[in-house]
Design a protein around this motif. Structure first.
Motif, PDB file in Angstrom:
ATOM      1  N   ALA A 322       0.931  -1.234   0.195  1.00 21.58           N
ATOM      2  CA  ALA A 322      -0.036   0.077   0.143  1.00 21.58           C
ATOM      3  C   ALA A 322       0.823   1.328   0.103  1.00 21.58           C
ATOM      4  CB  ALA A 322      -0.965  -0.190   1.238  1.00 21.58           C
ATOM      5  N   VAL A 323       1.898   1.088   0.780  1.00 16.38           N
ATOM      6  CA  VAL A 323       2.753   2.377   0.887  1.00 16.38           C
ATOM      7  C   VAL A 323       3.449   2.711  -0.663  1.00 16.38           C
ATOM      8  CG1 VAL A 323       4.932   3.368   1.699  1.00 16.38           C
ATOM      9  CG2 VAL A 323       3.399   2.111   3.201  1.00 16.38           C
ATOM     10  N   PHE A 324       3.854   1.426  -1.344  1.00 15.71           N
ATOM     11  CA  PHE A 324       4.604   1.699  -2.487  1.00 15.71           C
ATOM     12  C   PHE A 324       3.585   2.345  -3.669  1.00 15.71           C
ATOM     13  CE2 PHE A 324       7.640  -1.702  -1.092  1.00 15.71           C
ATOM     14  CZ  PHE A 324       8.528  -0.685  -0.950  1.00 15.71           C
ATOM     15  N   LEU A 325       2.374   2.094  -3.358  1.00 12.43           N
ATOM     16  CA  LEU A 325       1.304   2.531  -4.450  1.00 12.43           C
ATOM     17  C   LEU A 325       0.367   3.765  -4.176  1.00 12.43           C
ATOM     18  CD1 LEU A 325      -0.753  -0.958  -4.801  1.00 12.43           C
ATOM     19  CD2 LEU A 325       0.561   0.235  -6.481  1.00 12.43           C
ATOM     20  N   VAL A 326       1.009   4.398  -3.072  1.00  9.90           N
ATOM     21  CA  VAL A 326       0.326   5.650  -2.661  1.00  9.90           C
ATOM     22  C   VAL A 326       0.715   6.791  -4.023  1.00  9.90           C
ATOM     23  CG1 VAL A 326       0.772   7.677  -1.478  1.00  9.90           C
ATOM     24  CG2 VAL A 326       0.396   5.478  -0.282  1.00  9.90           C
ATOM     25  N   PRO A 327       2.141   6.804  -4.496  1.00 10.80           N
ATOM     26  CA  PRO A 327       2.222   7.811  -5.583  1.00 10.80           C
ATOM     27  C   PRO A 327       1.065   7.358  -6.907  1.00 10.80           C
ATOM     28  CG  PRO A 327       4.358   6.912  -4.512  1.00 10.80           C
ATOM     29  CD  PRO A 327       3.211   6.212  -3.948  1.00 10.80           C
ATOM     30  N   PHE A 328       1.024   6.081  -6.926  1.00 11.70           N
ATOM     31  CA  PHE A 328      -0.094   6.126  -8.229  1.00 11.70           C
ATOM     32  C   PHE A 328      -1.241   6.370  -7.978  1.00 11.70           C
ATOM     33  CE2 PHE A 328      -3.131   2.842  -9.819  1.00 11.70           C
ATOM     34  CZ  PHE A 328      -3.080   3.371 -11.183  1.00 11.70           C
ATOM     35  N   ALA A 329      -1.898   6.112  -6.812  1.00  8.99           N
ATOM     36  CA  ALA A 329      -3.114   6.628  -6.113  1.00  8.99           C
ATOM     37  C   ALA A 329      -3.297   8.145  -6.413  1.00  8.99           C
ATOM     38  CB  ALA A 329      -3.462   6.110  -4.800  1.00  8.99           C
ATOM     39  N   ILE A 330      -1.994   8.827  -5.955  1.00 10.24           N
ATOM     40  CA  ILE A 330      -2.175  10.241  -6.103  1.00 10.24           C
ATOM     41  C   ILE A 330      -2.106  10.719  -7.467  1.00 10.24           C
ATOM     42  CG2 ILE A 330      -0.514  12.498  -5.771  1.00 10.24           C
ATOM     43  CD1 ILE A 330       0.317  10.914  -3.326  1.00 10.24           C
ATOM     44  N   SER A 331      -1.517   9.962  -8.203  1.00  7.74           N
ATOM     45  CA  SER A 331      -1.526  10.345  -9.910  1.00  7.74           C
ATOM     46  C   SER A 331      -2.836  10.210 -10.281  1.00  7.74           C
ATOM     47  CB  SER A 331      -0.618   9.512 -10.677  1.00  7.74           C
ATOM     48  OG  SER A 331      -1.001   8.142 -10.689  1.00  7.74           O
ATOM     49  N   GLN A 332      -3.893   9.324  -9.976  1.00  9.98           N
ATOM     50  CA  GLN A 332      -5.305   8.985 -10.373  1.00  9.98           C
ATOM     51  C   GLN A 332      -5.959  10.261  -9.640  1.00  9.98           C
ATOM     52  OE1 GLN A 332      -5.412   6.824 -13.105  1.00  9.98           O
ATOM     53  NE2 GLN A 332      -3.247   7.215 -12.598  1.00  9.98           N
ATOM     54  N   LEU A 333      -5.710  10.538  -8.569  1.00 11.02           N
ATOM     55  CA  LEU A 333      -6.601  11.592  -7.981  1.00 11.02           C
ATOM     56  C   LEU A 333      -6.508  12.996  -8.724  1.00 11.02           C
ATOM     57  CD1 LEU A 333      -8.170  12.643  -5.277  1.00 11.02           C
ATOM     58  CD2 LEU A 333      -6.049  13.112  -4.518  1.00 11.02           C
ATOM     59  N   PHE A 334      -5.316  13.151  -9.137  1.00  8.68           N
ATOM     60  CA  PHE A 334      -5.293  14.552  -9.977  1.00  8.68           C
ATOM     61  C   PHE A 334      -5.674  14.456 -11.629  1.00  8.68           C
ATOM     62  CE2 PHE A 334      -2.864  15.480  -6.372  1.00  8.68           C
ATOM     63  CZ  PHE A 334      -2.868  16.831  -6.252  1.00  8.68           C
ATOM     64  N   PHE A 335      -5.201  13.122 -12.185  1.00  8.89           N
ATOM     65  CA  PHE A 335      -5.670  13.218 -13.516  1.00  8.89           C
ATOM     66  C   PHE A 335      -6.994  13.217 -13.906  1.00  8.89           C
ATOM     67  CE2 PHE A 335      -6.616  10.776 -17.663  1.00  8.89           C
ATOM     68  CZ  PHE A 335      -5.561  11.333 -18.122  1.00  8.89           C
ATOM     69  N   GLN A 336      -7.990  12.763 -13.370  1.00  8.61           N
ATOM     70  CA  GLN A 336      -9.409  12.702 -13.679  1.00  8.61           C
ATOM     71  C   GLN A 336      -9.886  14.089 -13.775  1.00  8.61           C
ATOM     72  OE1 GLN A 336     -11.881  10.185 -11.100  1.00  8.61           O
ATOM     73  NE2 GLN A 336     -13.810  10.731 -12.287  1.00  8.61           N
ATOM     74  N   PRO A 337      -9.789  14.843 -12.483  1.00  8.87           N
ATOM     75  CA  PRO A 337     -10.260  16.246 -12.482  1.00  8.87           C
ATOM     76  C   PRO A 337      -9.801  17.092 -13.494  1.00  8.87           C
ATOM     77  CG  PRO A 337     -10.050  15.216 -10.209  1.00  8.87           C
ATOM     78  CD  PRO A 337      -9.318  14.472 -11.098  1.00  8.87           C
ATOM     79  N   PHE A 338      -8.585  17.148 -13.610  1.00  5.29           N
ATOM     80  CA  PHE A 338      -7.885  18.205 -14.557  1.00  5.29           C
ATOM     81  C   PHE A 338      -8.172  17.614 -16.179  1.00  5.29           C
ATOM     82  CE2 PHE A 338      -5.609  19.382 -10.894  1.00  5.29           C
ATOM     83  CZ  PHE A 338      -5.460  20.949 -11.219  1.00  5.29           C
ATOM     84  N   SER A 339      -8.500  16.488 -16.386  1.00  4.64           N
ATOM     85  CA  SER A 339      -8.738  16.066 -17.745  1.00  4.64           C
ATOM     86  C   SER A 339     -10.047  16.738 -18.045  1.00  4.64           C
ATOM     87  CB  SER A 339      -9.070  14.550 -17.988  1.00  4.64           C
ATOM     88  OG  SER A 339     -10.281  14.314 -17.031  1.00  4.64           O
ATOM     89  N   ASN A 340     -10.967  17.298 -17.171  1.00  4.15           N
ATOM     90  CA  ASN A 340     -12.323  18.344 -17.573  1.00  4.15           C
ATOM     91  C   ASN A 340     -11.837  19.359 -18.421  1.00  4.15           C
ATOM     92  OD1 ASN A 340     -14.454  16.520 -16.203  1.00  4.15           O
ATOM     93  ND2 ASN A 340     -13.423  17.032 -14.450  1.00  4.15           N
ATOM     94  N   ILE A 341     -10.862  19.842 -18.119  1.00  9.38           N
ATOM     95  CA  ILE A 341     -10.341  21.020 -18.935  1.00  9.38           C
ATOM     96  C   ILE A 341     -10.287  20.763 -20.295  1.00  9.38           C
ATOM     97  CG2 ILE A 341      -8.409  22.894 -19.206  1.00  9.38           C
ATOM     98  CD1 ILE A 341      -7.913  22.267 -16.445  1.00  9.38           C
ATOM     99  N   ALA A 342      -9.816  19.889 -20.908  1.00  8.96           N
ATOM    100  CA  ALA A 342      -9.654  19.425 -22.319  1.00  8.96           C
ATOM    101  C   ALA A 342     -11.143  19.133 -22.573  1.00  8.96           C
ATOM    102  CB  ALA A 342      -8.733  18.013 -22.480  1.00  8.96           C
TER     103      ALA A 342
END
Length: 404
Positions: A322-342
């Motif tokens: 779970a600790v190793f996967l935190v950066p990946f979870a953070i990446s998905q947290l940001f990607f989806q909302p910001f993709s709305n701009i496009a």
């Protein structure tokens, strides 16, 4: 409309409680039903859900991006027509080949795919209308209905779980229909030539947004398959369980904030209020930063102390995973909302490109890990770091649209 206020708070609370009930339902299914029954349910559920998700050709995402209520209504009717036509065509193709047999499971898939697509359409219509109380209440009602029906069913097979889910979907369709009618939705359809023209006008959605969604689905489903090939099923279980917990901020708060943000900046886009869009984007960025700082350490502690409540003796090693996967979870947290701009600024080519880049980066990570024979822990660090970099680059590309 702000991303966080008394009105939108219902949306967040409802989505959060729905996830809680869903987790309770999962534990109940594990306790009551056999793995074979759950596997049977998962198989047919996946088929119906995937068809239902694609049946709209993603026209439902155009509904919140409407200039007025009349346009939102027309796009809703177009989405329903497209989904019904797609489901009918796919059913005929399936029956005329070896894909389907005309039996109870065919009817289950047909009901599931149609209700999934139409409910998604009505959900987006309510989102445009800023009915956040209803958008928070409906997923909670659905999860409670599903659990309640399961509690009264006695047979132990996949058909029972599937019938519970479909019954809940049908009830929710009726509830959605009542809700949208009260919010000005007109179910009367115009002539077919009008919808042909509307279909062509928003052709970017099946052309770019739909392939982007396919890339997202492949990203979601390919990880367990590839990990199972490179390592073993035990590591697949540790990966999937850890990610299920770590994705809660994205599911509960990130997705809600993303939906509200998309609707808000779409209206500001039509008003040519670029400064307002930048203000909302900065607010969104601040919310996501705070989520990343506070939520993930708490979730790691939750995973660490779950064994005090549930026997996790067969799940040794889940905390470091779970600790190793935190950066990946953070990446998905940001990607989806910001993709709305496009999406809002009609830069759907950029949206598709960034989704494809994520998919290609993921595949490359697995290829390199296979060739270099990485240990599981090394693979997780490489995987998380790569996806974090790629996602943040994508967010930079999305944010750059505002400057143009």
């Amino acid at each position: 409309m702000k991303l966080f206020n008394s009105k939108s708070l219902y949306f967040y609370i409802g989505s959060g409680l729905a996830q809680v009930v869903t987790i309770i339902t999962t534990f109940y299914i594990i306790k009551k039903f056999t793995p074979e029954a759950f596997g049977e349910f998962s198989y047919y559920f996946s088929i119906g859900s995937i068809i239902g998700s694609f049946a709209t050709l993603k026209y439902e995402l155009s509904i919140p991006l409407s200039q007025n209520s009349v346009e939102a209504n027309d796009k809703s009717n177009l989405t329903i027509l497209v989904s019904l036509a797609f489901n009918l065509i796919f059913s005929l193709i399936g029956l005329s080949t070896s894909l389907y047999q005309f039996n109870i499971y065919f009817l289950y898939i047909l009901l599931l795919s149609n209700t999934v697509s139409i409910n998604a359409c009505f959900q987006q219509f309510l989102l445009y209308k800023e009915e956040h109380f209803l958008n928070g209440l409906t997923p909670l009602l659905f999860s409670i209905l599903n659990l309640g029906i399961l509690l009264f069913l006695t047979q132990n097979n996949g058909e029972v779980i599937l019938s519970s889910y479909i019954t809940s979907n049908i009830i929710m369709l009726i509830i959605y229909l009542i809700c949208v009618k009260r919010n000005g939705y007109d179910i009367l359809f115009k002539n077919i030539s009008f919808y042909k023209q509307l279909f062509r006008k928003h052709l970017d959605f099946p052309r770019y947004v739909l392939p982007s969604s396919i890339a997202n689905i492949l990203l979601a489903y390919c990880n367990p398959i590839f990990i199972g090939y490179l390592f073993d099923k035990n590591n697949v279980g540790l990966f999937s369980f850890s990610l299920r917990i770590l994705m809660l901020p994205s599911i509960v708060i990130g997705s809600v904030a993303s939906s509200i943000y998309r609707t808000k900046i779409a209206k500001q886009y039509f008003d040519n209020d670029i400064e307002g869009i930048r203000y909302q984007t900065n607010n969104l960025f601040l919310i996501l930063i705070l989520l990343a700082i506070f939520c993930f350490p708490i979730l790691i502690l939750v995973i660490k102390y779950i064994p005090l409540v549930i026997d996790m003796s067969r799940w040794k090693g889940v905390v470091p995973v779970a600790v190793f996967l935190v950066p990946f979870a953070i990446s998905q947290l940001f990607f989806q909302p910001f993709s709305n701009i496009a999406l809002v600024f009609k830069k759907n080519k950029i949206l598709l490109l960034q989704n494809v880049i994520q998919l290609v980066a993921t595949v490359l990570v697995y290829i390199i890990s296979f060739l270099c024979k990485f240990e599981f822990e090394v693979f997780l660090m490489f995987f998380s770091a790569t996806l974090l970099i790629v996602s943040f680059y994508s967010c930079y590309r999305f944010h750059k649209i505002l400057k143009q």
